[in-house]
Write an enzyme that holds these catalytic residues in place. Structure first.
Site, PDB file in Angstrom:
ATOM      1  N   ARG A 200      49.012  43.416  28.472  1.00 34.99           N
ATOM      2  CA  ARG A 200      48.961  44.755  27.850  1.00 34.99           C
ATOM      3  C   ARG A 200      48.335  44.709  26.468  1.00 34.99           C
ATOM      4  O   ARG A 200      47.924  45.724  25.930  1.00 34.99           O
ATOM      5  CB  ARG A 200      50.370  45.360  27.749  1.00 34.99           C
ATOM      6  CG  ARG A 200      50.977  45.726  29.087  1.00 34.99           C
ATOM      7  CD  ARG A 200      52.413  46.100  28.932  1.00 34.99           C
ATOM      8  NE  ARG A 200      53.172  45.047  28.225  1.00 34.99           N
ATOM      9  CZ  ARG A 200      54.456  45.090  27.950  1.00 34.99           C
ATOM     10  NH1 ARG A 200      55.174  46.140  28.319  1.00 34.99           N
ATOM     11  NH2 ARG A 200      55.062  44.112  27.313  1.00 34.99           N
TER      12      ARG A 200
ATOM     13  N   LYS B 199      38.267  35.470  43.520  1.00 37.34           N
ATOM     14  CA  LYS B 199      37.325  34.570  42.836  1.00 37.34           C
ATOM     15  C   LYS B 199      37.659  34.629  41.350  1.00 37.34           C
ATOM     16  O   LYS B 199      37.018  35.332  40.566  1.00 37.34           O
ATOM     17  CB  LYS B 199      35.874  34.983  43.134  1.00 37.34           C
ATOM     18  CG  LYS B 199      34.894  33.853  42.870  1.00 37.34           C
ATOM     19  CD  LYS B 199      33.571  34.087  43.559  1.00 37.34           C
ATOM     20  CE  LYS B 199      32.495  33.155  43.046  1.00 37.34           C
ATOM     21  NZ  LYS B 199      32.711  31.735  43.291  1.00 37.34           N
TER      22      LYS B 199
HETATM   23  N1  PMP Z   1      34.409  28.642  48.189  1.00 37.12           N
HETATM   24  C1  PMP Z   1      34.523  28.535  46.856  1.00 37.12           C
HETATM   25  C2  PMP Z   1      35.751  27.931  46.295  1.00 37.12           C
HETATM   26  C3  PMP Z   1      33.491  28.988  46.023  1.00 37.12           C
HETATM   27  O1  PMP Z   1      33.595  28.877  44.692  1.00 37.12           O
HETATM   28  C4  PMP Z   1      32.343  29.555  46.612  1.00 37.12           C
HETATM   29  C5  PMP Z   1      31.231  30.106  45.738  1.00 37.12           C
HETATM   30  N2  PMP Z   1      30.655  29.175  44.906  1.00 37.12           N
HETATM   31  C6  PMP Z   1      32.253  29.625  48.000  1.00 37.12           C
HETATM   32  C7  PMP Z   1      33.319  29.179  48.764  1.00 37.12           C
HETATM   33  C8  PMP Z   1      31.049  30.222  48.673  1.00 37.12           C
HETATM   34  O2  PMP Z   1      31.052  31.619  48.496  1.00 37.12           O
HETATM   35  P1  PMP Z   1      29.701  32.453  48.474  1.00 37.12           P
HETATM   36  O3  PMP Z   1      29.005  32.164  49.751  1.00 37.12           O
HETATM   37  O4  PMP Z   1      30.150  33.868  48.371  1.00 37.12           O
HETATM   38  O5  PMP Z   1      28.933  32.003  47.289  1.00 37.12           O
END
Ligand code: PMP
Length: 281
Positions: free
Chosen positions: A87, A133
């Site tokens: 926050r 991510k």
């Molecule tokens: N797994 C992980 C842990 C990643 O960091 C990534 C991307 N670098 C991928 C898979 C592949 O994802 P993308 O095809 O969307 O790049």
């Protein structure tokens, strides 16, 4: 960037890695969708509308005069104080880096890559979902460091049940008796955009059966072909896992075909940063 930015202090943020081929951003909409999903999952409010953010990404390519390149899009919780309390961060920080990337040496694409299995487990869904991510990449980095110590180039992470998840920065596929297999999302993986692209290419263009199924190391060791997918890595054939040879020790025939089909697609599709009204979706 403030030294009080929680992205820096706590890895409190999300990101995307996006490629651009011939001035066209590949899978732009898919990347922004995933970014907003990641942000939502950690309660970060991205301070721009999706189409606005897409325009910024296109602009970053244009103003840097990039044809073939890479964009890193980062959204952090923003600056706050030295405590954890989210926050205290009034506004998310948005960073767009337009640059080049070469994740692996060129020879890996010719000769294939050597993997080891990491002693670390992939972060489970009930701890920090690997589908997000997030800026927390220590799990991945420690696995990658382990592979380097073992004179390999990437590491396979298993989940807590011992099933294969993915590598530190790429998804994994194997081929047995002409059937292509890859772990499902619920194994505990990032839903890779390259993974989805390859699955679609295989099913529609190459008329090949793809099965999203739980895989063990035994399955990988006995496969005819194994390959990795990722935006940065693209498609890489795997020739060795835990010092055991895969197939005939060279990137496989189907892997090569997938690589060709993928490379072709990256050349013909994408949102053109140099068009007045690029088609994003
Ligand atoms: N797994 C992980 C842990 C990643 O960091 C990534 C991307 N670098 C991928 C898979 C592949 O994802 P993308 O095809 O969307 O790049």
């Amino acid at each position: 960037i403030s030294v009080f930015d929680h992205g820096l202090l706590y890895g409190d943020g999300v990101f995307e890695g996006i490629r651009c081929y011939g001035g066209k951003i590949f899978k732009l909409r898919e990347h922004t969708i995933r970014l907003y999903n990641s942000a939502k999952a950690v309660y970060i409010n991205v301070p721009y509308a999706q189409n606005e953010l897409e325009r910024f990404l296109l602009e970053s390519i244009r103003i840097n005069n990039i044809k073939d390149g890479y964009i890193r899009l980062v959204v952090t919780r923003g600056y706050g104080d030295l405590g954890l309390d989210p926050r205290k961060c009034p506004k998310a920080t948005v960073i767009i880096i337009a640059d080049q990337i070469a994740l692996f040496p060129e020879e890996v694409y010719d000769k294939g890559i050597r993997l080891i299995t990491s002693s670390l487990r992939r972060t489970p869904h009930d701890t920090l979902s690997p589908s997000i991510k997030s800026l927390n990449y220590l799990n991945n980095i420690l696995a990658r460091a382990e592979s380097i110590r073992a004179d390999a180039q990437e590491a396979i992470l298993l989940n807590h049940q011992g099933y294969v998840t993915e590598c530190s920065g790429d998804n994994i596929f194997c081929i047995k008796a002409g059937v292509v297999m890859t772990p499902p999302i619920h194994a505990g993986i990032l839903p890779g955009i390259t993974r989805a692209t390859v699955i679609e290419l295989l099913r529609t263009k190459m008329k090949t059966t793809v099965s999203e199924t739980m895989l063990t190391l035994t399955d990988l060791y006995s496969s005819e072909e194994v390959f990795l997918t990722g935006t940065g890595a693209e498609i890489i054939g795997v020739v060795e896992i835990d010092r055991q040879r895969i197939g005939d020790g060279k990137p496989g025939r189907l892997t090569r075909q997938i690589e060709d089909a993928y490379n072709q697609l990256t050349q013909i599709s994408g949102a053109n940063a140099y068009d007045k009204n690029p088609c994003v979706a």
